[in-house]
Design a protein around this motif. Structure first.
Motif, mmCIF file in Angstrom:
data_model
loop_
_atom_site.group_PDB
_atom_site.id
_atom_site.type_symbol
_atom_site.label_atom_id
_atom_site.label_comp_id
_atom_site.label_asym_id
_atom_site.label_seq_id
_atom_site.Cartn_x
_atom_site.Cartn_y
_atom_site.Cartn_z
ATOM 1 N N LEU A 230 3.418 -13.936 8.967
ATOM 2 C CA LEU A 230 3.625 -13.390 7.629
ATOM 3 C C LEU A 230 3.209 -11.928 7.611
ATOM 4 O O LEU A 230 2.158 -11.567 8.161
ATOM 5 N N MET A 231 4.021 -11.102 6.959
ATOM 6 C CA MET A 231 3.638 -9.707 6.761
ATOM 7 C C MET A 231 2.525 -9.642 5.712
ATOM 8 O O MET A 231 2.557 -10.353 4.700
ATOM 9 N N HIS A 232 1.559 -8.755 5.959
ATOM 10 C CA HIS A 232 0.415 -8.593 5.058
ATOM 11 C C HIS A 232 0.308 -7.108 4.691
ATOM 12 O O HIS A 232 -0.340 -6.326 5.393
ATOM 13 N N PRO A 233 0.966 -6.696 3.580
ATOM 14 C CA PRO A 233 1.050 -5.265 3.250
ATOM 15 C C PRO A 233 -0.208 -4.709 2.578
ATOM 16 O O PRO A 233 -0.151 -4.134 1.486
ATOM 17 N N ALA A 234 -1.344 -4.889 3.228
ATOM 18 C CA ALA A 234 -2.584 -4.338 2.690
ATOM 19 C C ALA A 234 -2.549 -2.811 2.782
ATOM 20 O O ALA A 234 -1.892 -2.245 3.657
ATOM 21 N N GLY A 235 -3.252 -2.171 1.882
ATOM 22 C CA GLY A 235 -3.329 -0.722 1.906
ATOM 23 C C GLY A 235 -2.346 -0.027 0.990
ATOM 24 O O GLY A 235 -2.480 1.171 0.729
ATOM 25 N N ALA A 236 -1.335 -0.749 0.505
ATOM 26 C CA ALA A 236 -0.388 -0.172 -0.445
ATOM 27 C C ALA A 236 -0.958 -0.263 -1.858
ATOM 28 O O ALA A 236 -1.889 -1.035 -2.127
ATOM 29 N N LYS A 237 -0.392 0.531 -2.768
ATOM 30 C CA LYS A 237 -0.856 0.511 -4.150
ATOM 31 C C LYS A 237 -0.602 -0.854 -4.791
ATOM 32 O O LYS A 237 -1.302 -1.257 -5.709
ATOM 33 N N SER A 240 2.918 -5.087 -1.705
ATOM 34 C CA SER A 240 4.366 -4.958 -1.610
ATOM 35 C C SER A 240 4.744 -4.267 -0.309
ATOM 36 O O SER A 240 4.278 -3.158 -0.032
ATOM 37 N N LEU A 241 5.585 -4.915 0.468
ATOM 38 C CA LEU A 241 6.088 -4.293 1.687
ATOM 39 C C LEU A 241 7.009 -3.129 1.357
ATOM 40 O O LEU A 241 7.049 -2.125 2.069
ATOM 41 N N THR A 242 7.734 -3.251 0.252
ATOM 42 C CA THR A 242 8.604 -2.165 -0.197
ATOM 43 C C THR A 242 7.781 -0.923 -0.526
ATOM 44 O O THR A 242 8.135 0.194 -0.120
ATOM 45 N N GLN A 243 6.706 -1.106 -1.261
ATOM 46 C CA GLN A 243 5.836 0.017 -1.596
ATOM 47 C C GLN A 243 5.253 0.645 -0.338
ATOM 48 O O GLN A 243 5.182 1.870 -0.191
ATOM 49 N N LEU A 244 4.857 -0.196 0.598
ATOM 50 C CA LEU A 244 4.244 0.287 1.837
ATOM 51 C C LEU A 244 5.209 1.162 2.625
ATOM 52 O O LEU A 244 4.863 2.270 3.055
ATOM 53 N N LEU A 245 6.446 0.675 2.812
ATOM 54 C CA LEU A 245 7.412 1.426 3.619
ATOM 55 C C LEU A 245 7.992 2.615 2.863
ATOM 56 O O LEU A 245 8.459 3.575 3.481
ATOM 57 N N PHE A 257 2.718 -2.682 12.997
ATOM 58 C CA PHE A 257 1.781 -3.514 12.255
ATOM 59 C C PHE A 257 0.913 -4.273 13.259
ATOM 60 O O PHE A 257 1.406 -5.195 13.918
ATOM 61 N N PRO A 258 -0.362 -3.922 13.418
ATOM 62 C CA PRO A 258 -1.236 -4.739 14.276
ATOM 63 C C PRO A 258 -1.281 -6.171 13.755
ATOM 64 O O PRO A 258 -1.148 -6.409 12.550
ATOM 65 N N ASN A 259 -1.459 -7.118 14.647
ATOM 66 C CA ASN A 259 -1.487 -8.512 14.226
ATOM 67 C C ASN A 259 -2.907 -9.035 14.127
ATOM 68 O O ASN A 259 -3.796 -8.642 14.879
ATOM 69 N N LEU A 342 -0.281 1.439 11.282
ATOM 70 C CA LEU A 342 -0.946 1.350 9.986
ATOM 71 C C LEU A 342 -2.402 0.921 10.139
ATOM 72 O O LEU A 342 -2.747 0.112 10.998
ATOM 73 N N ASP A 343 -3.251 1.456 9.253
ATOM 74 C CA ASP A 343 -4.691 1.232 9.344
ATOM 75 C C ASP A 343 -5.154 -0.048 8.661
ATOM 76 O O ASP A 343 -6.236 -0.548 8.960
ATOM 77 N N GLU A 344 -4.358 -0.567 7.714
ATOM 78 C CA GLU A 344 -4.793 -1.758 6.974
ATOM 79 C C GLU A 344 -3.766 -2.887 7.004
ATOM 80 O O GLU A 344 -4.138 -4.057 7.092
ATOM 81 N N ALA A 345 -2.498 -2.573 6.893
ATOM 82 C CA ALA A 345 -1.457 -3.610 6.892
ATOM 83 C C ALA A 345 -1.412 -4.309 8.247
ATOM 84 O O ALA A 345 -1.753 -3.724 9.281
ATOM 85 N N ALA A 346 -0.970 -5.552 8.233
ATOM 86 C CA ALA A 346 -0.986 -6.344 9.458
ATOM 87 C C ALA A 346 0.081 -7.427 9.416
ATOM 88 O O ALA A 346 0.676 -7.707 8.374
ATOM 89 N N VAL A 347 0.305 -8.034 10.574
ATOM 90 C CA VAL A 347 1.084 -9.267 10.686
ATOM 91 C C VAL A 347 0.088 -10.403 10.881
ATOM 92 O O VAL A 347 -0.773 -10.338 11.769
#
Length: 511
Positions: A230-237, A240-245, A257-259, A342-347
């Protein structure tokens, strides 16, 4: 004397005024206390705390929740509150909730798609699909075989908006046999080998075919993901993966995305997406001193820090000359891609999260369960050991081995590693998927397809739409361009296989 009397009068007045104000304040405070104690006043602060102090399901079981037993817990509510949490208009965390109607595809910018090769069943694929819809993915290109290609599974997948199912038919195999990949060197080390190597080549061919599909669908980004990730879009406002990208600079071609790896605390997990909240963090998201200082305790006698791979997954911007570079990365025929990590988002990788993930290993390959022969089939040490155990041990022995090597039962060790940051708790995916289930989204997706299955009885299943032609043998111009890239040292970088994280021996050797 007159002046002295005036001073005395002023002092007396000031004293009386101070006494009056003090008495008034104490009287009002006492009155407020009495009214509150009797229930006469509804404190707005207490209303706010009661309304917003939601906790994600499972937090009451966290070792961290026991750090201060004197503090009342606000997270002991049932998981049925997920819907109210996620649906609350006061929380912007999940911007694509919208009553679970998923009618927002046209509004999403950038447009993101996921491609996957899977043989899983509905119990895994359907939550995986809708979770990623919630965080902003609009299209899915699923290359299915095995259980995933069965009519009762594929008809459900085909009925879900934004999902394209591609079956492993003779036509598909003939198309992929003509792929340019077979004439190039970057994947050659994996050709004509069994088991994991064969899967790696198949995933790369499927990724190559998904690129023109994504371009034709108007996608901006493409991600290769397995259905146990699962994608984990941490670090975005927003979550949301959309917001992140959308925040990625325009000159970036690939986002890494580090796992993180699931760390199960029981051996009877049935639904990992809804039951697992503890994960081991990636080397890239930890201070080196912490990673290597806690390496032995975090590894617990296993061959490596992670059970399986540690080099993450990636998203690629759709553009000309894009190609896969193995299952974990993308590349470009005409230039080295500009990438960021990315520093916070992960798989989130839910690997060996069920005991059946171990017991089913013996069915996956034709290799002999010996230390030498398994090297032909598996790239990673833990997969090799798991295959040998699954092929030679009794179920009781397998369960004992699973408890020792996979399950995190030592609560004191867990708490220590949580405090150090090696382990972490992540509840958002669990909350989203539980809420999807409790609101009937997953069950209705399956139920609505039954009518379609009945109406298509007798119609042959497993027939894909027309497959793209752009993967055929390259044109003279493309071949010349690639030859130039080979000469200049670019374009033919070897495919990146699944890799284990850095080990302690590497650190000791460098120092």
């Amino acid at each position: 004397m007159a002046g002295l009397d005036a001073v005395h009068r002023n002092q007396a007045f000031s004293s009386r005024l101070l006494l009056f104000l003090t008495t008034l304040s104490m009287t009002l405070a006492a009155l407020a206390f009495v009214l509150q104690w009797r229930g006469g006043v509804d404190d707005p602060a207490s209303r706010w705390l009661a309304a917003d102090a939601h906790g994600f399901p499972g937090m009451d079981n966290s070792p961290l929740s026991s750090l201060d037993s004197s503090t009342p817990s606000v997270v002991s509510r049932s998981s049925s509150d997920c819907a109210s949490i996620l649906g609350s208009s006061s929380s912007p965390s999940f911007p694509y909730f919208r009553g679970w109607k998923f009618d927002f595809d046209k509004d999403l910018k950038p447009k993101i798609c996921i491609t996957a090769s899977t043989s899983a069943g509905l119990e895994q694929i359907v939550p995986w699909l809708f979770y990623h819809k919630v965080i902003g993915v609009s299209h899915f290109f699923l290359f299915v075989e095995g259980k995933a290609a069965k009519p009762h599974v594929s008809v459900v997948l085909e009925s879900i908006s934004g999902v394209k199912v591609i079956y492993r038919t003779k036509e598909l195999e003939e198309k992929q046999a003509k792929s340019r990949i077979w004439h190039e060197t970057w994947l050659a080390n994996f050709f004509y080998k069994p088991c994991n190597y064969e899967l790696f080549v198949k995933q790369s061919l499927n990724m190559e075919m998904a690129i023109p599909m994504a371009r034709d669908a108007g996608m901006d980004w493409i991600i290769h993901l397995d259905t146990d990730e699962l994608m984990h879009p941490a670090g975005a406002k927003e979550y949301s993966l959309t917001q992140l990208l959308s925040d990625v600079p325009a000159n970036v071609d690939m986002v890494i995305f580090p796992n993180y790896e699931s760390s199960v605390e029981r051996n009877d997990i049935k639904d990992p997406f809804s039951e697992v909240s503890m994960f081991k963090k990636n080397y890239d998201h930890l201070p080196k001193e912490t990673y290597f200082g806690m390496y032995k305790e975090a590894t617990r006698g296993n061959p490596n820090y992670f059970l399986t791979y540690g080099n993450g997954k990636s998203a690629a911007r759709i553009q000309d000359n894009l190609r896969p570079n193995g299952a974990h990365r993308w590349h470009n025929y005409m230039k080295p891609p500009t990438e960021i990590k990315l520093d916070e988002a992960a798989v989130l990788h839910y690997t060996y999260s069920k005991f059946s993930d171990l017991t089913s290993r013996h069915d996956r390959c034709g290799c002999k369960p010996t230390k030498e022969d398994v090297k032909r089939c598996f790239m990673l040490d833990f997969d090799r050991a798991a295959f040998i155990i699954a092929s030679t041990a009794t179920e009781e022995e397998m369960l004992r081995w699973y408890d020792e090597h996979v399950v995190w039962t030592d609560k004191q060790l867990n708490l220590k590693l949580l405090r150090k940051g090696i382990l972490t708790r992540i509840y958002a995916p669990m909350a989203i998927i539980q809420s999807l289930r409790e609101n009937g989204v997953l069950s209705s997706a399956i139920a609505s397809s039954k009518l379609k299955l009945n109406s298509t009885a007798g119609i042959p299943q497993g027939k894909s739409d027309a497959l793209p032609d752009s993967i055929d043998s390259p044109s003279k111009f493309q071949a010349t361009a690639r030859k130039m890239m080979e000469i200049s040292g670019g374009g033919m970088e070897s495919a990146i296989p699944p890799q284990s994280p850095p080990c302690l021996d590497d650190f000791i050797a460098k120092t």
